[in-house]
Design a protein around this motif. Structure first.
Motif, PDB file in Angstrom:
ATOM      1  N   SER A 282       0.800  -1.224   0.000  1.00 47.78           N
ATOM      2  CA  SER A 282       0.000   0.000   0.000  1.00 47.78           C
ATOM      3  C   SER A 282       0.831   1.271   0.000  1.00 47.78           C
ATOM      4  N   THR A 283       2.112   1.147   0.305  1.00 46.60           N
ATOM      5  CA  THR A 283       2.989   2.319   0.248  1.00 46.60           C
ATOM      6  C   THR A 283       3.385   2.651  -1.189  1.00 46.60           C
ATOM      7  N   GLY A 284       3.209   1.685  -2.103  1.00 49.62           N
ATOM      8  CA  GLY A 284       3.643   1.873  -3.481  1.00 49.62           C
ATOM      9  C   GLY A 284       5.107   1.572  -3.702  1.00 49.62           C
ATOM     10  N   TYR A 301      -6.082  -0.784  -3.192  1.00 46.78           N
ATOM     11  CA  TYR A 301      -6.440   0.341  -4.057  1.00 46.78           C
ATOM     12  C   TYR A 301      -7.001   1.551  -3.310  1.00 46.78           C
ATOM     13  N   PRO A 302      -7.672   1.386  -2.144  1.00 50.29           N
ATOM     14  CA  PRO A 302      -8.079   2.607  -1.421  1.00 50.29           C
ATOM     15  C   PRO A 302      -6.877   3.465  -1.013  1.00 50.29           C
ATOM     16  N   ALA A 303      -5.793   2.804  -0.562  1.00 49.47           N
ATOM     17  CA  ALA A 303      -4.593   3.550  -0.187  1.00 49.47           C
ATOM     18  C   ALA A 303      -3.955   4.202  -1.410  1.00 49.47           C
ATOM     19  N   TYR A 304      -3.998   3.521  -2.540  1.00 44.82           N
ATOM     20  CA  TYR A 304      -3.472   4.101  -3.777  1.00 44.82           C
ATOM     21  C   TYR A 304      -4.237   5.367  -4.145  1.00 44.82           C
ATOM     22  N   ASP A 305      -5.553   5.318  -3.993  1.00 39.59           N
ATOM     23  CA  ASP A 305      -6.368   6.499  -4.298  1.00 39.59           C
ATOM     24  C   ASP A 305      -5.998   7.666  -3.394  1.00 39.59           C
ATOM     25  N   GLN A 307      -3.276   8.283  -1.737  1.00 38.53           N
ATOM     26  CA  GLN A 307      -1.910   8.794  -1.896  1.00 38.53           C
ATOM     27  C   GLN A 307      -1.570   9.179  -3.339  1.00 38.53           C
ATOM     28  N   LYS A 308      -2.560   9.002  -4.237  1.00 46.61           N
ATOM     29  CA  LYS A 308      -2.353   9.322  -5.659  1.00 46.61           C
ATOM     30  C   LYS A 308      -1.134   8.586  -6.223  1.00 46.61           C
ATOM     31  N   LEU A 309      -1.017   7.308  -5.864  1.00 46.95           N
ATOM     32  CA  LEU A 309       0.144   6.526  -6.288  1.00 46.95           C
ATOM     33  C   LEU A 309       0.097   6.158  -7.768  1.00 46.95           C
ATOM     34  N   SER A 310      -1.110   6.153  -8.341  1.00 44.83           N
ATOM     35  CA  SER A 310      -1.202   5.871  -9.774  1.00 44.83           C
ATOM     36  C   SER A 310      -0.480   6.931 -10.586  1.00 44.83           C
ATOM     37  N   GLU A 311      -0.510   8.153 -10.089  1.00 47.25           N
ATOM     38  CA  GLU A 311       0.171   9.242 -10.794  1.00 47.25           C
ATOM     39  C   GLU A 311       1.681   9.046 -10.824  1.00 47.25           C
ATOM     40  N   GLN A 312       2.191   8.202  -9.906  1.00 47.69           N
ATOM     41  CA  GLN A 312       3.628   7.900  -9.874  1.00 47.69           C
ATOM     42  C   GLN A 312       3.955   6.593 -10.609  1.00 47.69           C
ATOM     43  N   GLY A 313       2.912   5.957 -11.186  1.00 44.03           N
ATOM     44  CA  GLY A 313       3.142   4.715 -11.925  1.00 44.03           C
ATOM     45  C   GLY A 313       3.308   3.497 -11.047  1.00 44.03           C
ATOM     46  N   CYS A 314       2.598   3.475  -9.921  1.00 45.35           N
ATOM     47  CA  CYS A 314       2.768   2.370  -8.967  1.00 45.35           C
ATOM     48  C   CYS A 314       1.771   1.219  -9.178  1.00 45.35           C
ATOM     49  N   ASP A 315       0.901   1.326 -10.166  1.00 45.99           N
ATOM     50  CA  ASP A 315      -0.048   0.241 -10.420  1.00 45.99           C
ATOM     51  C   ASP A 315       0.650  -0.958 -11.048  1.00 45.99           C
ATOM     52  N   TYR A 316       0.052  -2.146 -10.827  1.00 50.10           N
ATOM     53  CA  TYR A 316       0.668  -3.386 -11.273  1.00 50.10           C
ATOM     54  C   TYR A 316       0.002  -3.939 -12.536  1.00 50.10           C
ATOM     55  N   LYS A 398     -17.543   7.694 -11.302  1.00 51.33           N
ATOM     56  CA  LYS A 398     -16.988   8.244 -10.077  1.00 51.33           C
ATOM     57  C   LYS A 398     -17.503   7.488  -8.860  1.00 51.33           C
ATOM     58  N   ARG A 399     -18.787   7.131  -8.859  1.00 47.95           N
ATOM     59  CA  ARG A 399     -19.343   6.426  -7.705  1.00 47.95           C
ATOM     60  C   ARG A 399     -18.782   5.016  -7.602  1.00 47.95           C
ATOM     61  N   PHE A 400     -18.620   4.344  -8.730  1.00 50.77           N
ATOM     62  CA  PHE A 400     -18.045   3.005  -8.696  1.00 50.77           C
ATOM     63  C   PHE A 400     -16.605   3.024  -8.193  1.00 50.77           C
ATOM     64  N   SER A 401     -15.851   4.038  -8.585  1.00 54.25           N
ATOM     65  CA  SER A 401     -14.424   4.063  -8.262  1.00 54.25           C
ATOM     66  C   SER A 401     -14.116   4.670  -6.904  1.00 54.25           C
ATOM     67  N   ASP A 402     -15.078   5.378  -6.316  1.00 52.60           N
ATOM     68  CA  ASP A 402     -14.878   5.977  -5.002  1.00 52.60           C
ATOM     69  C   ASP A 402     -15.208   4.952  -3.932  1.00 52.60           C
ATOM     70  N   ASP A 403     -14.207   4.530  -3.171  1.00 47.27           N
ATOM     71  CA  ASP A 403     -14.375   3.438  -2.216  1.00 47.27           C
ATOM     72  C   ASP A 403     -15.453   3.737  -1.172  1.00 47.27           C
ATOM     73  N   LEU A 404     -15.477   4.965  -0.654  1.00 50.40           N
ATOM     74  CA  LEU A 404     -16.446   5.315   0.380  1.00 50.40           C
ATOM     75  C   LEU A 404     -17.864   5.355  -0.177  1.00 50.40           C
ATOM     76  N   LEU A 405     -18.025   5.976  -1.347  1.00 49.97           N
ATOM     77  CA  LEU A 405     -19.351   6.035  -1.962  1.00 49.97           C
ATOM     78  C   LEU A 405     -19.852   4.635  -2.311  1.00 49.97           C
ATOM     79  N   ALA A 406     -18.961   3.821  -2.864  1.00 51.62           N
ATOM     80  CA  ALA A 406     -19.355   2.477  -3.285  1.00 51.62           C
ATOM     81  C   ALA A 406     -19.776   1.613  -2.103  1.00 51.62           C
ATOM     82  N   SER A 407     -19.068   1.731  -0.976  1.00 50.68           N
ATOM     83  CA  SER A 407     -19.392   0.896   0.188  1.00 50.68           C
ATOM     84  C   SER A 407     -20.752   1.253   0.776  1.00 50.68           C
TER      85      SER A 407
END
Length: 545
Positions: A282-284, A301-305, A307-316, A398-407
């Motif tokens: 989760s730290t990326g 993925y909630p932690a990635y969201d 910390q905006k880790l996708s913007e750093q290319g941390c996705d697998y 946006k609702r599907f991808s937002d962890d809090l909204l989706a839950s």
């Protein structure tokens, strides 16, 4: 004045009466909804009270279920606690030990009244689930496909790598274990730190408890075989082979030993718990690992969201790794070919409304309810184009991808049976995440760019797609159901204990050759041929049925 006061009192009384009537009506409506409980021995998130889609599904089916998950216990501790008490939730993840504890009801004695359950699988598939008494006690939840496969996600095991590593190297072709580790080493030498100063971890591996399959079963894939999990099977001769003792197994673990001593393999890999492993991911900072997608993605993925880790290319993304160049990999086999018959959803003997419980499962398999589970409500959660294809607007995405909204909103009943593949219309995948156009659109920018660089539109394109090698597949559905009261079952348990102890020891050893020989001696002392002979008989039984 008195008249106005009287009129006011009358109005208040009338409003109170109406309020009480409304409250009574609500209580009556709630009383008509049947309530069930279920326990699944894995980590999960319980839905918040008032979840919108759960209420909508309850309105349609007349029932709802409170899902309970592992919390502070191992799977074995939780199940043993239930067995010792003799009291169970209405539903549970059924398996051999619960069957032997007489905790489960025979579903096939009831299913003629529930056509969606009865027709969920073919007679041949159902027969694979029959126990010693001839009855069926659980329903597989995953891998049962309607129509063609809709695989876009590689849900299973793979060598994963962050997109930033591939981008840095110019999106190279990476096919072998040697190439994979060379790339990780080159990247971390050039980029020892993340942007925030966190030290990059080139490679780790999950080896905690039963999840250590991420460590031990890799050799089968490296030789180009699919995930039979306990052995390899030659598709021409049907010969069972032991992947634990192959030259590839030795070479792979020797490579991990080399990477451990160079500091590329995480020094804490064999002491980290599953939670610590997820926290590390989760730290990326982890550049690569071997794991099954479902086992890490939803947790990190909630932690990635945040910390905006996708913007750093941390996705697998997954890579098609084998031991040698030119070997065709089979990391991905269509989910339709991967029905696990060793466990599934069961109704327990503690359930006071067996018919109601089975009706609930039957209703969850209705197409209109599956759409509510995995897409939501038309117009609100998804749209339909002129061709009848489902899609999402930006606001809906946006609702599907937002962890809090989706839950708060969505209710997948994810460990209840579902038809996978396509919806009956033949145009749409059963679930949003398997809809090809929506999958690519929903991916972070770094993943989209990476996939396009390799000419791919999905994870499956990255790693390759394969049909089942034969009707014995997968053999892990048999091995994991072996009772430790049988000779083969006892051997299987001993082998797992030996591997769990000796593989980390060999990887960390100063003298790998000596450590490997000691491991092989301990392994062979378990008489693995007894297990292999038993597996061979099961392969022949499956191909001859």
């Amino acid at each position: 004045m008195k008249k106005r006061l009287a009129e006011g009192m009358t109005l208040m009384v009338l409003l109170l009466v109406l309020w009480n009537m409304a409250a009574h009506t609500d209580r009556m409506a709630e009383a008509q909804i049947k309530h069930f409980t279920a326990f699944f021995p894995t980590e999960g998130n319980s839905l918040e009270y008032g979840n919108i889609m759960k209420a909508k599904i309850a309105e349609v089916t007349g029932a709802e279920c409170e899902e309970l998950w592992l919390s502070g216990q191992t799977k074995e501790q939780a199940l043993n606690s239930y067995i010792a008490s003799g009291r169970y939730p209405d539903f549970i993840q059924g398996e051999k030990n619960l069957y032997e504890a007489e905790a489960l009801i025979p579903i096939d004695e009831y299913w003629e009244e529930y056509p969606n359950i009865r027709q969920y699988m073919t007679n041949e598939q159902w027969d694979m689930l029959r126990q010693e008494d001839g009855h069926i006690y659980w329903i597989p939840q995953f891998g049962v496909t309607n129509g063609k496969s809709s695989d876009v996600i590689h849900d299973g095991e793979a060598f994963w790598i962050q997109t930033r590593v591939l981008k840095w190297a110019g999106y190279p072709e990476v096919h072998t274990v040697e190439q994979y580790f060379d790339l990780l080493e080159a990247y971390v030498n050039a980029n020892p730190m993340m942007e925030n100063g966190t030290r990059n971890i080139p490679f780790t591996v999950l080896s905690d408890d039963w999840r250590y399959f991420c460590l031990e079963n890799v050799p089968q894939f490296l030789d180009g075989y699919p995930n039979d999990g306990c052995c390899m099977v030659d598709p021409q001769t049907f010969q069972v082979m032991d992947y634990n003792t192959t030259e590839t197994a030795r070479a792979y673990f020797e490579k991990l030993n080399e990477e451990y001593r160079k500091g590329i393999l995480d020094a804490e890999a064999f002491t980290n718990s599953y939670e610590e492993y997820l926290n590390k991911l989760s730290t990326g900072a982890v550049l690569g690992m071997v794991d099954q997608w479902w086992q890490f993605y939803y947790a990190i993925y909630p932690a990635y969201d945040r910390q905006k880790l996708s913007e750093q290319g941390c996705d697998y993304v997954p890579l098609p790794i084998t031991m040698q160049e030119g070997v065709e990999n089979q990391w991905h086999v269509e989910r339709a070919a991967s029905i696990d018959t060793s466990s599934g959803l069961s109704v327990t003997v503690s359930c006071e409304d067996i018919d109601g419980a089975l009706q609930f499962v039957n209703d969850l398999l209705k197409p209109e309810v599956e759409i509510l589970r995995f897409w939501g409500q038309e117009g609100t959660d998804y749209c339909v184009d002129e061709e009848g294809v489902f899609y999402l607007t930006k606001e809906q995405s946006k609702r599907f991808s937002d962890d809090l909204l989706a839950s708060d909103y969505f209710c997948y009943y994810s460990y209840f049976p579902r038809w996978e593949g396509m919806l009956p219309d033949g145009k749409n995948a059963f679930s949003l995440e398997y809809q090809p156009a929506e999958f690519l659109k929903s991916q972070p920018g770094d993943v989209q760019k990476c996939l396009r660089a390799y000419g791919c539109e999905s994870y499956v394109d990255m790693i390759g797609n394969h049909k089942a090698p034969g009707n014995w597949y997968p053999m892990y559905s048999y091995a994991t159901s072996l009772s430790d009261t049988t000779e083969a079952g006892m051997v299987y348990e001993q082998i797992n204990e030996i591997k769990h102890e000796w593989l980390p020891r060999g990887i960390m050893a100063e003298d790998f050759d000596t450590a490997w020989q000691e491991y092989m001696d301990a392994y062979n002392a378990c008489s693995p041929q007894i297990l292999m002979e038993d597996l061979q008989q099961e392969v022949m039984r499956r191909i001859c049925r």
